[in-house]
Motif scaffolding. Structure first.
Motif, short mmCIF file in Angstrom:
data_model
loop_
_atom_site.label_atom_id
_atom_site.label_comp_id
_atom_site.label_asym_id
_atom_site.label_seq_id
_atom_site.Cartn_x
_atom_site.Cartn_y
_atom_site.Cartn_z
N GLY A 48 0.83 -1.21 0.00
CA GLY A 48 0.00 0.00 0.00
C GLY A 48 0.86 1.25 0.00
N ILE A 49 1.94 1.22 0.79
CA ILE A 49 2.83 2.38 0.86
C ILE A 49 3.55 2.57 -0.47
CG2 ILE A 49 4.95 3.22 1.92
CD1 ILE A 49 3.93 1.86 4.54
N ALA A 50 4.14 1.48 -0.98
CA ALA A 50 4.89 1.59 -2.23
C ALA A 50 3.96 1.96 -3.38
CB ALA A 50 5.63 0.29 -2.51
N GLY A 51 2.76 1.38 -3.38
CA GLY A 51 1.81 1.66 -4.45
C GLY A 51 1.33 3.11 -4.43
N SER A 52 0.99 3.60 -3.22
CA SER A 52 0.51 4.99 -3.15
C SER A 52 1.65 5.95 -3.46
CB SER A 52 -0.10 5.28 -1.78
OG SER A 52 0.83 5.01 -0.75
N LEU A 55 -0.33 5.43 6.14
CA LEU A 55 0.14 4.04 6.10
C LEU A 55 1.59 3.97 6.60
CD1 LEU A 55 -1.27 2.53 2.77
CD2 LEU A 55 -2.16 2.32 5.08
N VAL A 56 2.41 4.96 6.25
CA VAL A 56 3.80 4.97 6.74
C VAL A 56 3.81 5.09 8.27
CG1 VAL A 56 5.98 6.25 6.72
CG2 VAL A 56 4.73 5.91 4.60
N ALA A 57 2.94 5.97 8.79
CA ALA A 57 2.86 6.14 10.25
C ALA A 57 2.45 4.82 10.91
CB ALA A 57 1.88 7.25 10.60
N ILE A 58 1.48 4.13 10.30
CA ILE A 58 1.05 2.84 10.84
C ILE A 58 2.21 1.84 10.81
CG2 ILE A 58 -0.47 0.85 10.46
CD1 ILE A 58 -1.92 3.25 11.62
N LEU A 59 2.97 1.85 9.71
CA LEU A 59 4.11 0.94 9.60
C LEU A 59 5.11 1.21 10.73
CD1 LEU A 59 5.74 -1.16 7.86
CD2 LEU A 59 6.85 0.79 6.82
N PHE A 60 5.40 2.49 10.97
CA PHE A 60 6.35 2.83 12.03
C PHE A 60 5.84 2.36 13.39
CE2 PHE A 60 8.81 5.01 9.06
CZ PHE A 60 9.96 5.50 9.66
N ALA A 61 4.57 2.63 13.66
CA ALA A 61 4.03 2.28 14.98
C ALA A 61 3.91 0.77 15.16
CB ALA A 61 2.66 2.94 15.15
N TYR A 62 3.66 0.07 14.06
CA TYR A 62 3.46 -1.39 14.11
C TYR A 62 4.80 -2.11 14.17
CZ TYR A 62 2.20 -5.96 12.05
OH TYR A 62 2.04 -7.29 11.78
N PHE A 63 5.82 -1.47 13.63
CA PHE A 63 7.12 -2.11 13.42
C PHE A 63 7.70 -2.86 14.64
CE2 PHE A 63 11.49 -2.60 12.35
CZ PHE A 63 11.55 -2.65 10.98
N PRO A 64 7.81 -2.19 15.80
CA PRO A 64 8.50 -2.86 16.91
C PRO A 64 7.76 -4.08 17.43
CG PRO A 64 8.23 -0.52 17.35
CD PRO A 64 7.38 -0.84 16.17
N PHE A 65 6.48 -4.21 17.08
CA PHE A 65 5.68 -5.30 17.66
C PHE A 65 5.41 -6.38 16.62
CE2 PHE A 65 4.62 -1.08 19.16
CZ PHE A 65 5.14 -1.17 20.44
N SER A 66 6.16 -6.37 15.54
CA SER A 66 5.85 -7.28 14.45
C SER A 66 7.10 -8.05 14.04
CB SER A 66 5.35 -6.48 13.24
OG SER A 66 6.42 -5.74 12.70
N LYS A 67 6.90 -8.94 13.06
CA LYS A 67 8.02 -9.70 12.52
C LYS A 67 9.02 -8.82 11.79
CE LYS A 67 7.14 -12.09 8.80
NZ LYS A 67 6.55 -13.04 7.84
N LEU A 68 8.61 -7.57 11.53
CA LEU A 68 9.54 -6.65 10.87
C LEU A 68 10.74 -6.34 11.75
CD1 LEU A 68 6.85 -4.26 9.39
CD2 LEU A 68 8.11 -6.02 8.19
#
Lengths: 130, 334
Positions: free
Chosen positions: B215-219, B264-277
């Motif tokens: 979604g981020i790359a596409g937008s 979406l970028v903000a969501i990615l940043f906030a989600y990052f530490p709690f994910s497989k990323l």
């Protein structure tokens, strides 16, 4: 364990790198460009031109050079000669590259190759000299 | 959770989040989505990442547990494998560098197939290639974005832009990484969906990050090449964010699509530490990779072993020598 120091160091390096946009510009502040727009109306709306002028010029180049078309019909029906220096940059419009084109391009780090071939009107040597 | 619900939940989540950004800005909440949300996301990202890494740093690793796949160092005349069974610090650094920079373990046993009724393991070169293309494109895309955060673009960003746009196709110049990041992600996603073995073990937390990045790359792709916006207004906003003096008046000139992208970028940043990323940090902190296989040369003592009170046989005999002699038991010392 004994690796805590190394991990801490790595963490510091990472945070410094991630926050680079925040400290990297502290000593060099460039204000947003303040572009003087000429009086009158451009061939399309301001918003359209701001976002899409590069595509229009790109299409113009192909139309003029490859297909021999010389007239652009704007969305309001008016006709314009297809020419960067004689339409867009004619006297009274965007005749100053430094004050118009370059301001935003430098700010947004855009390096268009228009000027590989074209010469901006304000950068032509004044007539009468050599 | 089976494939369909996992995939659909993730897809719906990304679509709704994009809609919040896009619709929110269109409805006049651009200042919230363009200023408050990014700051909050960055705080969650840095705080969460530090917390997670501190948690890992506090987890004890008393012994050497590297996963090896080569001959360890033993006798001089036995040929050893310095990368797959590192013995010195330098060899560990080399092994880690190959892992971090070239994803070396993705070249090993990443494909399972039946050969004459028995499972056989081989290299899935496409997986490695897609991962490399995606990650390096992502890195270049991130670095290129620096032009929007620093009022004066650093020389290396301009150099990267030149190299990335070497094809000089179209206006604005088409970047190789613009399509690289999308193709890499699409390959990783289609592998997850089309390969039944991978699909079986895939969960929403596998699909969601992929779809979010898509979604981020596409937008972002649309913003650059298709539905363009006033980039100077965007830079006013982003430079303002980076220098802690947000330019709220620039927001009105910006395409709502930008806010969909930004949210979406903000969501990615906030989600990052709690994910497989978090494999971003985890790849450096894997004890199965970053330890030297030197257990046969060095003794690693568990640091929290309890102090054992010793009572040797000599002391035992000293205590009971007379009694032992009395009943005729043999003693070491007379």
């Amino acid at each position: 364990m004994s690796d805590k120091g190394k991990i801490f160091l790595g963490l510091i390096v990472f945070i410094v790198a991630v926050t680079y946009p925040m400290w990297g510009g502290v000593f060099a502040k460039t204000p947003a460009p303040d572009v003087q727009l000429p009086d009158g109306k451009c061939i399309e709306s301001r918003d359209y031109m701001v976002a899409n002028h590069m595509n229009m010029l790109d299409e113009w180049r192909d139309k003029f050079v490859r297909e021999g078309e010389e007239i652009y019909i704007a969305s309001d029906g008016t006709e314009h000669a297809i020419s960067l220096t004689k339409t867009c940059m004619k006297s009274g419009c965007h005749d100053n590259k430094t004050e118009f084109c370059d301001k935003c391009h430098t700010y947004a780090d855009v390096d268009p190759y228009c000027w590989d071939c074209h010469v901006a009107p304000d950068q032509v040597a004044p007539k009468g000299g050599n | 959770m089976s494939f369909m619900p996992s995939f659909l939940i993730s897809l719906a989540a990304v679509a709704v989040l994009f809609g919040i950004g896009y619709g929110g800005a269109a409805a006049g909440a651009g200042a919230v989505i363009g200023i408050y949300v990014p700051y909050a996301a960055l705080l969650v990202f840095l705080g969460g990442l530090v917390w997670k890494v501190a948690d890992w740093a506090n987890s004890p690793v008393p012994f050497r547990i590297p996963t090896t796949s080569g001959q360890q160092k033993s006798l001089d005349w036995i040929r050893r494998d310095p990368i797959d069974s590192p013995f010195t610090k330098g060899e560990v650094v080399l092994r880690m560098a190959l892992e971090v920079l070239f994803f070396r373990s993705l070249l090993k046993n990443t494909k399972t197939q039946l050969h004459h009724g028995k499972p056989a393991y081989a290299t899935d070169l496409w997986l490695w290639l897609a991962a490399i293309i995606f990650h390096y494109s992502m890195l270049v895309v991130l670095l290129r974005h620096l032009r929007l955060f620093l009022a004066e673009t650093p020389f290396f960003v301009t150099a990267i832009e030149r190299a990335d746009g070497f094809m000089q196709v179209g206006v604005p110049v088409f970047y190789a990484t613009s399509i690289g990041i999308l193709l890499g992600l699409l390959w990783l996603l289609s592998r997850r969906i089309l390969n039944p073995l991978v699909r079986y073990i895939s969960l929403p937390n596998d699909y969601f990050p992929l779809l979010l990045l898509l979604g981020i790359a596409g937008s972002g792709f649309c913003l650059r090449y298709i539905d363009k916006t006033d980039i100077v207004a965007v830079k006013e906003l982003t430079v303002g964010l980076a220098s802690f003096s947000p330019a709220a008046d620039a927001i009105a000139n910006i395409n709502p699509l930008f806010f969909g992208h930004l949210f979406l970028v903000a969501i990615l940043f906030a989600y990052f530490p709690f994910s497989k990323l978090m494999h971003l940090a985890g790849v450096f902190l894997s004890p199965t990779r970053n330890l030297a296989n030197n257990s046969r040369a060095e003794r690693h003592i568990n640091p929290w072993n309890p102090k054992v009170k010793m009572h040797t046989y000599d002391e035992y005999e000293d205590d009971f020598r007379d009694l032992m002699k009395e009943v005729g038991l043999p003693v070491e010392k007379e």
